[in-house]
Structure formats: structure tokens, C-alpha cells
Write an enzyme that holds these catalytic residues in place. Structure first.
Site, mmCIF file in Angstrom:
data_model
loop_
_atom_site.group_PDB
_atom_site.id
_atom_site.type_symbol
_atom_site.label_atom_id
_atom_site.label_comp_id
_atom_site.label_asym_id
_atom_site.label_seq_id
_atom_site.Cartn_x
_atom_site.Cartn_y
_atom_site.Cartn_z
ATOM 1 N N ASP A 1 89.004 29.117 61.232
ATOM 2 C CA ASP A 1 88.942 29.557 59.840
ATOM 3 C C ASP A 1 88.814 28.366 58.896
ATOM 4 O O ASP A 1 88.098 28.426 57.894
ATOM 5 C CB ASP A 1 90.181 30.377 59.481
ATOM 6 N N HIS B 1 95.420 37.655 65.092
ATOM 7 C CA HIS B 1 95.139 36.251 65.416
ATOM 8 C C HIS B 1 95.006 35.968 66.909
ATOM 9 O O HIS B 1 94.585 34.870 67.298
ATOM 10 C CB HIS B 1 96.195 35.314 64.813
ATOM 11 N N HIS C 1 91.526 35.689 63.922
ATOM 12 C CA HIS C 1 91.791 34.790 62.800
ATOM 13 C C HIS C 1 92.461 33.506 63.289
ATOM 14 O O HIS C 1 93.592 33.207 62.938
ATOM 15 C CB HIS C 1 92.657 35.487 61.752
ATOM 16 N N GLU D 1 100.834 44.124 66.161
ATOM 17 C CA GLU D 1 99.819 44.190 65.103
ATOM 18 C C GLU D 1 99.393 42.799 64.646
ATOM 19 O O GLU D 1 98.234 42.583 64.266
ATOM 20 C CB GLU D 1 100.309 45.019 63.911
ATOM 21 N N ASP E 1 94.985 26.187 56.810
ATOM 22 C CA ASP E 1 95.193 27.611 57.048
ATOM 23 C C ASP E 1 96.397 27.765 57.961
ATOM 24 O O ASP E 1 96.747 26.843 58.721
ATOM 25 C CB ASP E 1 93.954 28.243 57.688
ATOM 26 N N GLU F 1 98.550 30.786 60.577
ATOM 27 C CA GLU F 1 98.692 32.118 61.167
ATOM 28 C C GLU F 1 100.178 32.381 61.313
ATOM 29 O O GLU F 1 100.967 31.450 61.497
ATOM 30 C CB GLU F 1 97.976 32.214 62.507
#
Length: 224
Positions: free
Chosen positions: A156, A58, A151, A53, A8, A10
């Protein structure tokens, strides 16, 4: 047993071709679809700002990434970890797009899409017309989400590893009568004494999505 890597990322935003960058990579090694305990994890200086944002998603601000290595300093270790194995991610095209944009910046070839296994696609095939976000799948499979306040890529990955096992048929799909020499301990058969069936009760959102999907079908037999 077959090796794969679940991963994963970010990022600073949603547009890798418009300047958004990777700020975190996490990856877990799977053998026989089960985690072995080997992992790769790094925070990365994106060499740009982190919009508010994105931070809300995250949890990482620009200050959190000051002093972290740049992508050019960590990509070799990441490529060594993933080797030539299949790459599993949720909404994998997003992560492939960002990693390939980063690899292009350091003059390296892209990750081949033939290596891609997208758990979002797997979930949509199994649960058509239903919510299939990572959160929704965790709730469906009764996987604990209490630690997921943002996140975080590593968390995750850990959650997705549990979801992936379920999507592939549960731990019993790879059962054997014994453990072969050299087999990863976490890949051993989990017998019925330590695995209980999960009763899945769809919530109102899931039921509404299913009804909408059925209604969209021509002459659905479920409505006759």
C-alpha cells in the site's frame, strides 16, 4: 530537498482505544516527494487475537504473528526512521490514532498532528464528490493494482507513493536541469521520453458520484 516519510499500518480492528492493536508498520522515505529506496517494515505481535474479519482485510492471522517482535521492541527504530519529518498517509488520522495509542502504552509522546499530510484530504480537494480510496486513485492514475489482493502495508505504501507523486503534480513538478551532488537518484527529473500522459476515463461509478455531487450544489452551472 525536503524529506518526508510515507507510511501505513495494518491492525486487528478499527478501535485503538478499545484494545485493537497494530500488527504491521511500513514506511518509505521520500526526498523531493519521490521515494529514495529507503524503507522501514515490520510485522508485530499484537499480544491479542486477530479477528477473522481483520484477517480477511490484510491477510494476517494470529499464527502469522507468533514470534514477531512486540511494539515495545520496535518503536525506537521506527521513531528513528521517521525522525522529525512530515508523515504522509491515506486517511492519516486512522494511522496516527493507532500509532499514538501504541506510543501511549510505552509512555512516549504522541506524533504531532502538525506533521500529518493526509492524501485522502488532498484527493478530496482535487476530486470532490468522487471515490478517493487508494484503489480508486490507482485506477484513476492508471497505476497497476494487480498485486493488491489484500491490504498489505508495504505494498500500500508503494502504491500510495505513486499516487502521491500524481497528487503533487507528477514527477515533472520537481524538474531541474541537472542532478546536484548528493541528490537521491530516484529524485532525478523524468523527461518526456520516459513519461507519457495518462488518459483518464471515468467509469460509471465515478460519473454517478460526480452527478450526485453537482446536483447537491445550489443552482449548479453545469446543469444549465
Amino acid at each position: 530537498m525536503k524529506r518526508a516519510v510515507l507510511f501505513d499500518t495494518e491492525t486487528t480492528g478499527l478501535e485503538p482505544l478499545k484494545g485493537d492493536r497494530v500488527i504491521e508498520i511500513a514506511a518509505l522515505e521520500l526526498v523531493g516527494d519521490l521515494p529514495t529506496g529507503r524503507q522501514f517494515h515490520v510485522l508485530i505481535d499484537p499480544e491479542r487475537d486477530v479477528p477473522a474479519e481483520a484477517t480477511r482485510v490484510h491477510g494476517f492471522s494470529r499464527a502469522d504473528l507468533d514470534g514477531k517482535p512486540k511494539f515495545a521492541e520496535v518503536f525506537e527504530e521506527f521513531l528513528e526512521f521517521i525522525a522529525d519529518d512530515d508523515l504522509i498517509a491515506h486517511n492519516a488520522r486512522f494511522d496516527f490514532g493507532f500509532l499514538n495509542a501504541e506510543l501511549a502504552r510505552v509512555d512516549r509522546p504522541p506524533l504531532a498532528e502538525t506533521r500529518m499530510i493526509d492524501t485522502l484530504d488532498l484527493a478530496r480537494e482535487r476530486f470532490p464528490g468522487m471515490p478517493n480510496s487508494l484503489d480508486a486513485l490507482c485506477r484513476r492514475y492508471n497505476i497497476d493494482l494487480s498485486a493488491r489482493t489484500t491490504h498489505n502495508a508495504l505494498l500500500d505504501c508503494q502504491l500510495l507513493a505513486d499516487v502521491y507523486v500524481e497528487l503533487m503534480g507528477g514527477r515533472q513538478h520537481g524538474l531541474g536541469l541537472g542532478v546536484e551532488s548528493g541528490e537521491a537518484p530516484s529524485a532525478r527529473y523524468v523527461g518526456p521520453e520516459s513519461r507519457r500522459p495518462v488518459l483518464i476515463r471515468p467509469d460509471a461509478e465515478v460519473l454517478a458520484a460526480h452527478d450526485a455531487f453537482v446536483i447537491s450544489m445550489p443552482e449548479p452551472v453545469w446543469k444549465t
